[in-house]
Design an enzyme around this catalytic site. Structure first.
Site, mmCIF file in Angstrom:
data_model
loop_
_atom_site.group_PDB
_atom_site.id
_atom_site.type_symbol
_atom_site.label_atom_id
_atom_site.label_comp_id
_atom_site.label_asym_id
_atom_site.label_seq_id
_atom_site.Cartn_x
_atom_site.Cartn_y
_atom_site.Cartn_z
ATOM 1 C CG HIS A 70 26.058 -49.793 0.478
ATOM 2 N ND1 HIS A 70 27.154 -50.570 0.766
ATOM 3 C CD2 HIS A 70 25.969 -49.777 -0.887
ATOM 4 C CE1 HIS A 70 27.710 -51.002 -0.366
ATOM 5 N NE2 HIS A 70 27.013 -50.533 -1.370
ATOM 6 C CB SER A 81 24.879 -51.142 -4.485
ATOM 7 O OG SER A 81 25.625 -51.585 -5.592
ATOM 8 C CG ASP A 94 29.957 -49.406 -20.763
ATOM 9 O OD1 ASP A 94 30.158 -49.206 -19.547
ATOM 10 O OD2 ASP A 94 30.170 -48.547 -21.632
ATOM 11 N N GLY A 95 28.027 -50.467 -18.028
ATOM 12 C CA GLY A 95 27.033 -49.776 -17.204
ATOM 13 C C GLY A 95 26.660 -48.404 -17.748
ATOM 14 C CG HIS A 124 29.934 -49.093 -12.647
ATOM 15 N ND1 HIS A 124 29.095 -48.156 -13.203
ATOM 16 C CD2 HIS A 124 31.064 -49.081 -13.412
ATOM 17 C CE1 HIS A 124 29.695 -47.598 -14.250
ATOM 18 N NE2 HIS A 124 30.886 -48.137 -14.395
ATOM 19 C CG ASP A 161 29.675 -47.695 -6.620
ATOM 20 O OD1 ASP A 161 30.632 -46.923 -6.428
ATOM 21 O OD2 ASP A 161 29.457 -48.714 -5.945
ATOM 22 C CD GLU A 195 30.995 -56.062 -12.069
ATOM 23 O OE1 GLU A 195 30.628 -55.101 -11.396
ATOM 24 O OE2 GLU A 195 32.162 -56.162 -12.503
HETATM 25 C C1 LIG Z 1 32.981 -49.847 -6.903
HETATM 26 S S1 LIG Z 1 32.601 -51.378 -7.629
HETATM 27 C C2 LIG Z 1 30.877 -51.528 -7.421
HETATM 28 C C3 LIG Z 1 30.392 -51.779 -6.055
HETATM 29 C C4 LIG Z 1 28.901 -51.944 -5.901
HETATM 30 N N1 LIG Z 1 28.168 -50.909 -6.605
HETATM 31 C C5 LIG Z 1 28.503 -51.934 -4.452
HETATM 32 O O1 LIG Z 1 28.248 -50.852 -3.895
HETATM 33 O O2 LIG Z 1 28.438 -53.002 -3.844
HETATM 34 C C6 LIG Z 1 32.721 -51.054 -9.351
HETATM 35 C C7 LIG Z 1 32.413 -52.261 -10.227
HETATM 36 O O3 LIG Z 1 32.255 -51.820 -11.575
HETATM 37 C C8 LIG Z 1 32.738 -52.832 -12.451
HETATM 38 N N2 LIG Z 1 32.956 -52.168 -13.750
HETATM 39 C C9 LIG Z 1 34.031 -51.450 -14.165
HETATM 40 N N3 LIG Z 1 33.768 -50.865 -15.360
HETATM 41 C C10 LIG Z 1 32.479 -51.196 -15.676
HETATM 42 C C11 LIG Z 1 31.616 -50.830 -16.742
HETATM 43 N N4 LIG Z 1 32.025 -50.029 -17.725
HETATM 44 N N5 LIG Z 1 30.368 -51.330 -16.737
HETATM 45 C C12 LIG Z 1 29.930 -52.127 -15.740
HETATM 46 N N6 LIG Z 1 30.710 -52.499 -14.695
HETATM 47 C C13 LIG Z 1 31.964 -52.020 -14.652
HETATM 48 C C14 LIG Z 1 33.974 -53.354 -11.744
HETATM 49 O O4 LIG Z 1 34.286 -54.654 -12.181
HETATM 50 C C15 LIG Z 1 33.501 -53.301 -10.268
HETATM 51 O O5 LIG Z 1 32.982 -54.545 -9.863
#
Ligand SMILES: C[S@@+](CC[C@H](N)C(=O)[O-])C[C@H]1O[C@@H](n2cnc3c(N)ncnc32)[C@H](O)[C@@H]1O
EC number: 2.1.1.266
Length: 280
Positions: free
Chosen positions: A19, A100, A143-144, A42, A164, A118
């Site tokens: 961050h 984030s 999907d991210g 993500h 992320d 998400e």
């Molecule tokens: C490490 S965390 C993210 C933290 C966030 N970026 C932060 O810094 O506050 C990863 C997130 O990605 C989500 N996730 C997993 N696979 C995903 C995908 N294919 N597309 C979008 N989100 C996904 C998970 O549910 C999780 O909440």
């Protein structure tokens, strides 16, 4: 199946590094009046309460943000990040931590845009609620990785893409490389910020080789280890790989990282590293 919940890890040393880097990139983009896109592939839930049963159980934030909170020797490079921390914890005690997307929400201007994805069935509604009244933001349960195809290039032709994943799926390491290549084909001047954990060093090395052999230029690696590499379970370090970093970032991080390491790891173990994986 998605079992990872970021709420167990919010505010840990890896979040702090990620961050801070994110806030420095956003502040650099704000040096021009022209708008930019913040794409968070993500995004997580957006806001975390550190005293609840998730973060309160693991207490990872105690070896992360709690070590910086209310120190009086903070480097100026931390100003934007800590402004948001202070706004969220206006009463003085440390209760909340911004994910984030929330950090971006506070730092972005009226003319900028956010796209946040998400997938988790519990975190997505929290994220959507957090941004319900924010006209700059599009919050999607998609999907991210796919967003680097469908949302790039942004109409403003300026942007930061934060990637992320939780790396819960081992295929995430390769998905990151594939997605960045798709994004770069469409938007070669974008700033791509990839977070990675060091659990098994070999997995990170493979991802790095994939990026190095892709033909992309200007790739900077920033890493902070709290322990030496190990083949036991658990994250020993984390890092950020930045493609097209703002020109000031390397210098800012070179100043900041030794200080951050000293504060986060008073035992003096682990290491820091700033290196160009691919130069200009
Ligand atoms: C490490 S965390 C993210 C933290 C966030 N970026 C932060 O810094 O506050 C990863 C997130 O990605 C989500 N996730 C997993 N696979 C995903 C995908 N294919 N597309 C979008 N989100 C996904 C998970 O549910 C999780 O909440």
């Amino acid at each position: 199946m998605l079992s990872y919940r970021h709420s167990f890890h919010a505010g840990n040393h890896a979040d702090v590094l990620k961050h801070i880097v994110q806030s420095l990139i956003i502040e650099s983009l704000k040096e021009k009046e022209t708008p930019f896109l913040y794409l968070d592939t993500h995004a997580g839930a957006g806001r975390y309460q550190l005293t609840t049963k998730h973060a309160g159980k693991t207490e990872e934030y105690r070896e992360g943000i709690a070590r910086l909170w209310q120190r009086d020797d903070l480097p100026t490079e931390l100003a934007a990040y800590l402004t948001v921390m202070t706004k969220l914890n206006a009463k003085g005690d440390l209760h909340y931590y911004p994910g984030s997307p929330l950090l971006a929400k506070f730092l972005l201007r009226e003319q900028d845009k956010l796209v946040l994805t998400e997938l988790h069935p519990s975190d997505y509604p929290l994220l959507r609620a957090e941004f319900a009244k924010d006209k700059r933001a599009q919050v999607l349960r998609q999907d991210g990785f796919q967003q680097l195809k469908s949302k790039l290039p942004p109409s403003s032709r300026r942007g930061i893409i934060l990637i992320d994943p939780s790396y819960e799926l081992k295929s995430d390491y390769q998905s990151v490389v594939n997605a960045v290549l798709e994004g770069y084909k469409r938007f070669a001047t974008g700033i791509y910020a990839i977070w990675y954990p060091v659990v098994l060093r070999q997995q990170v090395k493979r991802m790095i080789h994939g990026l190095q052999n892709s033909g992309m230029r200007k790739i900077l690696k920033i890493e902070l280890a709290v322990r030496p590499d190990s083949d036991q379970r658990g994250m020993t370090a984390s890092g950020m790989i930045i493609i097209n970093p703002p020109w000031k970032l390397e210098q800012q991080i070179r100043i900041l990282l030794p200080w951050l390491h000293k504060v986060l790891v008073p035992e003096g173990i682990g290491h820091t590293c700033v290196e160009w994986l691919v130069p200009e």
